[in-house]
Design an enzyme around this catalytic site. Structure first.
Site, mmCIF file in Angstrom:
data_model
loop_
_atom_site.group_PDB
_atom_site.id
_atom_site.type_symbol
_atom_site.label_atom_id
_atom_site.label_comp_id
_atom_site.label_asym_id
_atom_site.label_seq_id
_atom_site.Cartn_x
_atom_site.Cartn_y
_atom_site.Cartn_z
ATOM 1 C CG ASP A 105 -1.978 0.967 1.258
ATOM 2 O OD1 ASP A 105 -2.230 1.602 0.225
ATOM 3 O OD2 ASP A 105 -2.580 1.183 2.335
ATOM 4 C CB VAL A 155 -9.392 -5.949 -0.697
ATOM 5 C CG1 VAL A 155 -9.872 -5.055 -1.819
ATOM 6 C CG2 VAL A 155 -7.874 -5.933 -0.639
ATOM 7 N NE ARG A 167 -4.986 -12.802 9.487
ATOM 8 C CZ ARG A 167 -4.241 -11.711 9.304
ATOM 9 N NH1 ARG A 167 -3.819 -11.394 8.099
ATOM 10 N NH2 ARG A 167 -3.928 -10.938 10.322
HETATM 11 P P1 IMP Z 1 2.083 -0.536 3.737
HETATM 12 O O1 IMP Z 1 3.291 -0.365 4.647
HETATM 13 O O2 IMP Z 1 1.187 0.662 3.746
HETATM 14 O O3 IMP Z 1 2.467 -0.952 2.341
HETATM 15 O O4 IMP Z 1 1.240 -1.623 4.471
HETATM 16 C C1 IMP Z 1 0.927 -2.830 3.958
HETATM 17 C C2 IMP Z 1 0.171 -3.569 5.052
HETATM 18 O O5 IMP Z 1 -1.054 -2.895 5.359
HETATM 19 C C3 IMP Z 1 -0.218 -4.922 4.551
HETATM 20 O O6 IMP Z 1 0.774 -5.880 4.831
HETATM 21 C C4 IMP Z 1 -1.523 -5.163 5.269
HETATM 22 O O7 IMP Z 1 -1.267 -5.709 6.539
HETATM 23 C C5 IMP Z 1 -2.126 -3.797 5.434
HETATM 24 N N1 IMP Z 1 -3.101 -3.503 4.363
HETATM 25 C C6 IMP Z 1 -2.961 -2.606 3.352
HETATM 26 N N2 IMP Z 1 -4.053 -2.570 2.573
HETATM 27 C C7 IMP Z 1 -4.901 -3.501 3.079
HETATM 28 C C8 IMP Z 1 -6.222 -3.947 2.691
HETATM 29 O O8 IMP Z 1 -6.845 -3.505 1.705
HETATM 30 N N3 IMP Z 1 -6.765 -4.918 3.474
HETATM 31 C C9 IMP Z 1 -6.130 -5.454 4.551
HETATM 32 N N4 IMP Z 1 -4.903 -5.060 4.945
HETATM 33 C C10 IMP Z 1 -4.292 -4.089 4.220
#
Ligand code: IMP
Ligand code: MG
Length: 180
Positions: A105, A155, A167
């Protein structure tokens, strides 16, 4: 068929679509890493659902290892600082490491992990993510393998959770807005 769970809205990626894509990714990884010492590294908990399907779609020798992390809280999360709860058991020096993630993300979590692993001097360090959500990307990460590009929506399913639930769904879906 009993239908979808109450809280589940639109299905973005059906189970068969995911399985077909995972098979393609497994073939690509097998071709690219043929003859190399491949280690797939995933992050508990969300990433392991993708990991176990991906590794079974890989036709060359491949080892797996797992890490567990937790964030230091909302402030720290913004900088991507995470605490390593469980480190790798395998040495990675000189090996070809492919980090297998459920979703990227902002990219902050993964960029922190890559910075943590790089000093161990793997022969290569690349990223395979099932979902790529580019809309909120902060850390600029090179993504070598991507299952699907995903819009900026929350999602669940196929490893992704909302408060530890959903999950186990074999598809990726939206939650109904009143649920969150
Ligand atoms: P980032 O550091 O923002 O890239 O975080 C990624 C983490 O956020 C993932 O490993 C997930 O645990 C959580 N995450 C991001 N988007 C989603 C989503 O749409 N659903 C569930 N968990 C998410
Ligand atoms: Mg994750």
């Amino acid at each position: 068929m009993t239908g979808l769970p109450e809280a589940i809205g639109q299905i973005l990626f059906p189970a068969e679509t995911i399985q077909d894509r995972v098979r393609e990714l497994g073939q690509a990884v097998s071709a690219d890493y043929a003859g190399k010492d491949l280690l797939l590294v995933s992050i508990l908990k969300g990433g392991i659902f993708f990991l176990v399907d991906l590794v079974r779609a890989i036709s060359i020798p491949a080892a797996i290892d797992l890490m567990a992390i937790s964030s230091y809280g909302p402030g720290a999360e913004k900088q991507g600082v995470v605490r390593i709860l469980k480190d790798l058991e395998e040495p990675i020096g000189g090996r070809h490491v492919l980090v297998v993630e459920d979703v990227i993300d902002t990219g902050l979590t993964l960029s922190y992990l890559l910075r943590h692993l790089a000093p161990r001097e793997p022969a290569s360090l690349k990223v395979c993510t099932l979902l790529d959500k580019p809309a909120r990307r902060i850390a600029n990460l090179p993504i070598t393998y991507r299952g699907f590009e995903c819009p900026d929506v929350f999602v669940v399913g196929y490893g992704l959770d909302y408060r530890q639930h959903y999950r186990n769904l074999p598809y990726l879906a939206l939650l109904k807005s009143e649920t969150r």
